[in-house]
Scaffold this motif. Structure first.
Motif, PDB file in Angstrom:
ATOM      1  N   VAL A   1       0.547  -0.985  -0.111  1.00  0.00           N
ATOM      2  CA  VAL A   1      -0.408  -0.019  -0.272  1.00  0.00           C
ATOM      3  C   VAL A   1       0.801   1.306  -0.136  1.00  0.00           C
ATOM      4  CG1 VAL A   1      -1.762   1.013   1.311  1.00  0.00           C
ATOM      5  CG2 VAL A   1      -1.991  -1.581   1.065  1.00  0.00           C
ATOM      6  N   VAL A   2       0.933   1.623  -1.304  1.00  0.00           N
ATOM      7  CA  VAL A   2       1.658   3.345  -1.339  1.00  0.00           C
ATOM      8  C   VAL A   2       1.057   4.139  -0.778  1.00  0.00           C
ATOM      9  CG1 VAL A   2       3.164   4.729  -2.632  1.00  0.00           C
ATOM     10  CG2 VAL A   2       2.815   1.867  -3.410  1.00  0.00           C
ATOM     11  N   PRO A   3       1.670   5.087  -0.210  1.00  0.00           N
ATOM     12  CA  PRO A   3       1.508   6.268   0.737  1.00  0.00           C
ATOM     13  C   PRO A   3       0.459   7.137  -0.947  1.00  0.00           C
ATOM     14  CG  PRO A   3       3.179   5.804   1.887  1.00  0.00           C
ATOM     15  CD  PRO A   3       2.731   4.968   0.868  1.00  0.00           C
ATOM     16  N   GLY A   4      -0.704   8.227  -0.394  1.00  0.00           N
ATOM     17  CA  GLY A   4      -0.899   8.658  -1.636  1.00  0.00           C
ATOM     18  C   GLY A   4      -0.434  10.193  -2.424  1.00  0.00           C
ATOM     19  N   GLU A   5       0.305  10.796  -1.220  1.00  0.00           N
ATOM     20  CA  GLU A   5       1.229  11.127  -1.429  1.00  0.00           C
ATOM     21  C   GLU A   5       2.850  11.303  -2.266  1.00  0.00           C
ATOM     22  OE1 GLU A   5       2.594  10.358   2.802  1.00  0.00           O
ATOM     23  OE2 GLU A   5       0.994  10.462   1.405  1.00  0.00           O
ATOM     24  N   VAL A   6       2.487  10.004  -2.151  1.00  0.00           N
ATOM     25  CA  VAL A   6       3.705   9.070  -3.153  1.00  0.00           C
ATOM     26  C   VAL A   6       3.748   9.431  -4.481  1.00  0.00           C
ATOM     27  CG1 VAL A   6       5.070   7.125  -3.601  1.00  0.00           C
ATOM     28  CG2 VAL A   6       4.870   7.762  -1.168  1.00  0.00           C
ATOM     29  N   LYS A   7       2.817   8.493  -4.962  1.00  0.00           N
ATOM     30  CA  LYS A   7       1.870   8.954  -6.169  1.00  0.00           C
ATOM     31  C   LYS A   7       1.990   9.835  -6.667  1.00  0.00           C
ATOM     32  CE  LYS A   7      -0.682   4.369  -5.642  1.00  0.00           C
ATOM     33  NZ  LYS A   7      -1.661   3.067  -5.385  1.00  0.00           N
ATOM     34  N   THR A   8       1.491  10.885  -5.755  1.00  0.00           N
ATOM     35  CA  THR A   8       0.691  12.255  -6.233  1.00  0.00           C
ATOM     36  C   THR A   8       2.407  12.976  -6.480  1.00  0.00           C
ATOM     37  OG1 THR A   8      -0.539  12.766  -5.105  1.00  0.00           O
ATOM     38  CG2 THR A   8       0.361  14.652  -5.716  1.00  0.00           C
TER      39      THR A   8
ATOM     40  N   VAL B   1      19.755   1.407 -14.915  1.00  0.00           N
ATOM     41  CA  VAL B   1      18.653   3.012 -14.623  1.00  0.00           C
ATOM     42  C   VAL B   1      18.559   3.460 -13.258  1.00  0.00           C
ATOM     43  CG1 VAL B   1      16.135   2.430 -14.127  1.00  0.00           C
ATOM     44  CG2 VAL B   1      16.804   0.649 -15.912  1.00  0.00           C
ATOM     45  N   GLU B   2      18.737   4.402 -13.827  1.00  0.00           N
ATOM     46  CA  GLU B   2      19.102   6.215 -12.243  1.00  0.00           C
ATOM     47  C   GLU B   2      16.874   6.366 -11.400  1.00  0.00           C
ATOM     48  OE1 GLU B   2      19.779  10.003 -11.295  1.00  0.00           O
ATOM     49  OE2 GLU B   2      19.781   9.840 -13.622  1.00  0.00           O
ATOM     50  N   ILE B   3      17.518   5.491 -10.134  1.00  0.00           N
ATOM     51  CA  ILE B   3      15.816   5.297  -9.152  1.00  0.00           C
ATOM     52  C   ILE B   3      15.969   6.490  -8.992  1.00  0.00           C
ATOM     53  CG2 ILE B   3      14.574   4.795  -7.132  1.00  0.00           C
ATOM     54  CD1 ILE B   3      15.972   1.598  -8.116  1.00  0.00           C
ATOM     55  N   HIS B   4      15.180   6.780  -8.743  1.00  0.00           N
ATOM     56  CA  HIS B   4      14.503   8.634  -8.462  1.00  0.00           C
ATOM     57  C   HIS B   4      14.520   8.915  -7.061  1.00  0.00           C
ATOM     58  CE1 HIS B   4      15.954  10.460 -12.637  1.00  0.00           C
ATOM     59  NE2 HIS B   4      15.006   9.362 -12.301  1.00  0.00           N
ATOM     60  N   THR B   5      14.982   9.589  -5.801  1.00  0.00           N
ATOM     61  CA  THR B   5      14.516   9.584  -4.496  1.00  0.00           C
ATOM     62  C   THR B   5      13.476  10.240  -4.969  1.00  0.00           C
ATOM     63  OG1 THR B   5      16.015  11.243  -4.156  1.00  0.00           O
ATOM     64  CG2 THR B   5      16.432   8.929  -3.590  1.00  0.00           C
TER      65      THR B   5
ATOM     66  N   VAL C   1      10.784   5.874 -10.874  1.00  0.00           N
ATOM     67  CA  VAL C   1      11.122   6.087 -12.520  1.00  0.00           C
ATOM     68  C   VAL C   1      10.453   6.196 -13.635  1.00  0.00           C
ATOM     69  CG1 VAL C   1      12.165   3.292 -12.958  1.00  0.00           C
ATOM     70  CG2 VAL C   1      13.615   5.746 -13.604  1.00  0.00           C
ATOM     71  N   VAL C   2      10.505   7.129 -14.923  1.00  0.00           N
ATOM     72  CA  VAL C   2      10.085   6.332 -15.801  1.00  0.00           C
ATOM     73  C   VAL C   2      10.467   5.383 -17.098  1.00  0.00           C
ATOM     74  CG1 VAL C   2       8.530   7.449 -17.625  1.00  0.00           C
ATOM     75  CG2 VAL C   2       8.822   8.912 -15.712  1.00  0.00           C
ATOM     76  N   VAL C   3       9.585   4.289 -16.799  1.00  0.00           N
ATOM     77  CA  VAL C   3      10.348   2.804 -17.857  1.00  0.00           C
ATOM     78  C   VAL C   3       9.647   2.580 -18.947  1.00  0.00           C
ATOM     79  CG1 VAL C   3      11.094   1.153 -17.867  1.00  0.00           C
ATOM     80  CG2 VAL C   3      11.930   2.067 -15.764  1.00  0.00           C
ATOM     81  N   ASN C   4       9.774   2.709 -20.312  1.00  0.00           N
ATOM     82  CA  ASN C   4       8.932   2.611 -21.426  1.00  0.00           C
ATOM     83  C   ASN C   4       8.022   3.745 -21.329  1.00  0.00           C
ATOM     84  OD1 ASN C   4      10.929   0.778 -22.446  1.00  0.00           O
ATOM     85  ND2 ASN C   4      10.308  -0.857 -21.448  1.00  0.00           N
ATOM     86  N   LYS C   5       8.075   4.893 -20.985  1.00  0.00           N
ATOM     87  CA  LYS C   5       7.053   6.091 -20.636  1.00  0.00           C
ATOM     88  C   LYS C   5       5.746   5.836 -19.634  1.00  0.00           C
ATOM     89  CE  LYS C   5       7.972   7.590 -26.088  1.00  0.00           C
ATOM     90  NZ  LYS C   5       7.079   7.755 -26.495  1.00  0.00           N
ATOM     91  N   LYS C   6       6.130   4.470 -18.424  1.00  0.00           N
ATOM     92  CA  LYS C   6       5.431   4.166 -17.855  1.00  0.00           C
ATOM     93  C   LYS C   6       6.144   4.647 -16.695  1.00  0.00           C
ATOM     94  CE  LYS C   6       3.743   0.016 -19.612  1.00  0.00           C
ATOM     95  NZ  LYS C   6       3.445  -1.069 -19.570  1.00  0.00           N
ATOM     96  N   ARG C   7       5.024   5.702 -15.144  1.00  0.00           N
ATOM     97  CA  ARG C   7       6.038   5.774 -14.210  1.00  0.00           C
ATOM     98  C   ARG C   7       6.097   4.940 -13.883  1.00  0.00           C
ATOM     99  NH1 ARG C   7       6.098  11.596 -14.034  1.00  0.00           N
ATOM    100  NH2 ARG C   7       5.468  12.297 -15.273  1.00  0.00           N
ATOM    101  N   VAL C   8       7.162   3.838 -12.572  1.00  0.00           N
ATOM    102  CA  VAL C   8       6.830   2.861 -12.155  1.00  0.00           C
ATOM    103  C   VAL C   8       7.572   3.704 -10.722  1.00  0.00           C
ATOM    104  CG1 VAL C   8       6.406   1.238 -13.673  1.00  0.00           C
ATOM    105  CG2 VAL C   8       8.526   1.902 -12.611  1.00  0.00           C
ATOM    106  N   LEU C   9       6.836   2.912  -9.164  1.00  0.00           N
ATOM    107  CA  LEU C   9       7.280   2.849  -8.147  1.00  0.00           C
ATOM    108  C   LEU C   9       8.216   1.531  -8.316  1.00  0.00           C
ATOM    109  CD1 LEU C   9       4.362   3.903  -6.255  1.00  0.00           C
ATOM    110  CD2 LEU C   9       6.227   5.482  -6.912  1.00  0.00           C
TER     111      LEU C   9
ATOM    112  N   GLU D   1       5.085  -1.052  -8.017  1.00  0.00           N
ATOM    113  CA  GLU D   1       3.362  -0.454  -8.369  1.00  0.00           C
ATOM    114  C   GLU D   1       4.045   0.270  -9.905  1.00  0.00           C
ATOM    115  OE1 GLU D   1      -0.251   2.439  -8.036  1.00  0.00           O
ATOM    116  OE2 GLU D   1       1.171   1.689  -5.867  1.00  0.00           O
ATOM    117  N   VAL D   2       2.846   0.225 -10.882  1.00  0.00           N
ATOM    118  CA  VAL D   2       3.020   0.422 -12.393  1.00  0.00           C
ATOM    119  C   VAL D   2       1.677   1.777 -11.959  1.00  0.00           C
ATOM    120  CG1 VAL D   2       2.980   0.382 -14.526  1.00  0.00           C
ATOM    121  CG2 VAL D   2       3.826  -0.942 -13.636  1.00  0.00           C
ATOM    122  N   VAL D   3       2.387   3.325 -11.689  1.00  0.00           N
ATOM    123  CA  VAL D   3       1.462   4.430 -11.525  1.00  0.00           C
ATOM    124  C   VAL D   3       0.639   4.502 -12.581  1.00  0.00           C
ATOM    125  CG1 VAL D   3       1.114   6.701 -10.734  1.00  0.00           C
ATOM    126  CG2 VAL D   3       3.019   4.510  -9.308  1.00  0.00           C
ATOM    127  N   GLN D   4       0.969   4.745 -13.977  1.00  0.00           N
ATOM    128  CA  GLN D   4       0.876   5.619 -15.470  1.00  0.00           C
ATOM    129  C   GLN D   4       1.530   4.253 -16.313  1.00  0.00           C
ATOM    130  OE1 GLN D   4       2.170   8.902 -15.964  1.00  0.00           O
ATOM    131  NE2 GLN D   4       0.785   9.371 -17.135  1.00  0.00           N
TER     132      GLN D   4
END
Length: 95
Positions: free
Chosen positions: A27-34, A60-64, A74-82, A92-95
């Motif tokens: 369960v990822v906090p909403g503020e992380v996704k935002t 692959v560089e992971i952003h903090t 990180v944004v991978v293949n145009k998908k935002r992933v946690l 989680e794949v966010v988008q």
């Protein structure tokens, strides 16, 4: 006949354990996704599917995420992933 029943039960239990492990969710906090959705980060290319459980290579560089040491993105293949920054596994794949 007993050997067949025992073997079938063993296979069922082995597969059942695997299925349970794959259904574990974080369960990822909403503020992380935002935060991640607001970032303008360039996409990197990754061969293969990016799904929950995929381990990203060291290239692959992971952003903090500020104040969230358990999550990276990180944004991978145009998908935002946690990502779990310690294991580099997609959580989680966010988008």
């Amino acid at each position: 006949m007993k050997i067949l029943v025992i073997s079938a039960a063993s296979v069922f239990l082995a597969l059942g354990g695997t299925a349970v492990a794959q259904t574990t969710t974080v369960v990822v906090p909403g503020e992380v996704k935002t935060y991640v959705m607001k970032q303008e980060t360039p996409s990197v290319m990754f061969e293969g599917d990016v799904a929950v459980g995929t381990t990203l290579p060291d290239t692959v560089e992971i952003h903090t995420i500020p104040d969230q040491p358990d999550y990276g993105y990180v944004v991978v293949n145009k998908k935002r992933v946690l990502v779990n920054p310690k294991t580099r596994a997609v959580i989680e794949v966010v988008q």
